[in-house]
Design a protein around this motif. Structure first.
Motif, PDB file in Angstrom:
ATOM      1  N   CYS A  91       0.807  -1.037  -0.026  1.00 49.52           N
ATOM      2  CA  CYS A  91      -0.088   0.038   0.042  1.00 49.52           C
ATOM      3  C   CYS A  91       1.022   1.268  -0.112  1.00 49.52           C
ATOM      4  CB  CYS A  91      -0.753  -0.031   1.203  1.00 49.52           C
ATOM      5  SG  CYS A  91      -2.208  -1.496   1.501  1.00 49.52           S
ATOM      6  N   PHE A 118      -3.335   7.288  -3.184  1.00 44.28           N
ATOM      7  CA  PHE A 118      -3.146   5.914  -2.527  1.00 44.28           C
ATOM      8  C   PHE A 118      -3.217   4.891  -3.733  1.00 44.28           C
ATOM      9  CE2 PHE A 118      -4.704   1.676  -1.506  1.00 44.28           C
ATOM     10  CZ  PHE A 118      -4.057   1.453  -0.162  1.00 44.28           C
ATOM     11  N   PHE A 120      -2.000   0.617  -5.004  1.00 44.46           N
ATOM     12  CA  PHE A 120      -1.787  -0.785  -4.528  1.00 44.46           C
ATOM     13  C   PHE A 120      -0.644  -1.379  -5.743  1.00 44.46           C
ATOM     14  CE2 PHE A 120      -5.996  -1.210  -3.005  1.00 44.46           C
ATOM     15  CZ  PHE A 120      -6.062  -1.442  -1.676  1.00 44.46           C
ATOM     16  N   GLU A 134      -8.046  -2.726  -6.937  1.00 36.13           N
ATOM     17  CA  GLU A 134      -8.737  -3.354  -6.141  1.00 36.13           C
ATOM     18  C   GLU A 134      -9.594  -4.525  -6.954  1.00 36.13           C
ATOM     19  OE1 GLU A 134     -11.826  -1.192  -4.206  1.00 36.13           O
ATOM     20  OE2 GLU A 134     -10.559   0.552  -3.623  1.00 36.13           O
ATOM     21  N   LYS A 149     -10.540  -2.324   2.427  1.00 33.88           N
ATOM     22  CA  LYS A 149     -10.749  -1.241   2.828  1.00 33.88           C
ATOM     23  C   LYS A 149     -10.143  -0.861   3.991  1.00 33.88           C
ATOM     24  CE  LYS A 149     -13.996  -0.178  -0.300  1.00 33.88           C
ATOM     25  NZ  LYS A 149     -12.956  -0.062  -1.345  1.00 33.88           N
ATOM     26  N   GLN A 152      -6.675   0.462   3.266  1.00 28.86           N
ATOM     27  CA  GLN A 152      -6.805   1.685   2.859  1.00 28.86           C
ATOM     28  C   GLN A 152      -6.924   2.661   3.960  1.00 28.86           C
ATOM     29  OE1 GLN A 152      -8.587   1.690  -0.919  1.00 28.86           O
ATOM     30  NE2 GLN A 152      -9.106   4.012  -0.827  1.00 28.86           N
ATOM     31  N   SER A 155      -3.746   2.875   6.211  1.00 30.05           N
ATOM     32  CA  SER A 155      -2.765   3.593   5.580  1.00 30.05           C
ATOM     33  C   SER A 155      -2.917   5.037   5.599  1.00 30.05           C
ATOM     34  CB  SER A 155      -2.627   3.258   4.151  1.00 30.05           C
ATOM     35  OG  SER A 155      -2.450   1.868   3.847  1.00 30.05           O
TER      36      SER A 155
END
Ligand code: TMP
Ligand code: ASP
Length: 237
Positions: A91, A118, A120, A134, A149, A152, A155
């Motif tokens: 992340c 953000f 991944f 996602e 979720k 995230q 983070s």
């Protein structure tokens, strides 16, 4: 807690089992890698600095309510952590443009990102940690909807705690990478937080104080890590 057997050895850390099935020892080595392990060098003191840096940050995060795998410092280079089932997803939170974001989108380094970005990435060196979203995570079963979720949300919570912590010491937290895992059904923060996995710039001079010094051959890598540690109050010796 005594180390029993080597469980896993990564680019900068080695993990050992202990007599407690729920606990592992994380050993920070001096190995420093860049470009997904293409370049590896030994940097004196780095294992000790990152171990103590990580312990300090994980303790601050835990105090602020983030569930973390860190349990205790064991020695200069070792920490005790909870044994989690790792999720193979990284992340990344970005407050300013740098690194792969600049290369991908052609934006200038240092551009302030409001709101923060953000992203991944898949944890896979052979594939050079490709960016994923996602849908990939759900389709390939790397994590469930509720877990991603939570990853995230945690983070971003880490972002508000750490941008403040570094701002108070005159630094910008440009970006960072976190890894999460499962522990008795909960999502908790794993791996490490150190200048190996984030970007930190001096707020006044924009001097780079993180692993970009190694990636870009700027020199003074561990000296910069030690300077950051000193500025935020990590005790090294
Ligand atoms: P990037 O600009 O290379 O995508 O990296 C963004 C931030 O995340 C940067 O601080 C470095 C960190 N990071 C790692 O430490 N390891 C990784 O595998 C990735 C993808 C990022
Ligand atoms: N941590 C990754 C590596 O060691 C990516 C990087 O820092 O450049 O290769």
């Amino acid at each position: 807690m005594k180390k029993i057997a080597e469980l896993f050895s990564g680019k900068a850390k080695t993990i050992y089992t202990t007599e407690d099935a729920d606990k592992l020892v994380m050993l920070f080595r001096n190995d420093t890698s860049a470009f997904d392990g293409e370049r590896i060098e030994q940097l004196d003191r780095k294992g000790m600095v990152n171990n103590k840096f990580n312990a300090f940050i994980m303790q601050r995060l835990a105090e602020a309510g983030i569930p973390v795998h860190f349990e205790a410092l064991l020695s200069d280079n070792e920490s005790l952590v909870k044994r989690m089932e790792m999720i193979p997803v990284e992340c990344v939170v970005r407050n300013y443009a740098a690194g792969s974001l600049c290369r991908r989108l052609g934006v200038e380094e240092g551009l302030e990102l409001t709101p923060p970005v953000f992203e991944f990435f898949l944890k896979n060196d052979e594939l050079h940690d490709p960016m994923i979203n996602e849908f990939h995570i759900r389709s390939f079963g790397w994590a469930e909807e509720s877990e991603l979720k939570q990853m995230q949300a945690l983070s971003f919570k880490v972002n508000s705690i750490l941008t403040q912590l570094f701002a108070n010491a005159g630094m910008l937290l440009v970006d960072y990478k976190l890894e999460f895992g499962r522990f008795h059904g909960d999502i908790i923060l794993g791996d490490e937080f150190s200048p190996d996995g984030c970007r930190l710039w001096d707020a006044k001079t924009q001097e780079k104080l993180d692993k970009d010094r190694f990636r870009q051959g700027l020199g003074g890598v561990v000296e910069a890590y030690e300077a950051v540690a000193h500025r935020i109050g990590v005790e090294l010796d």
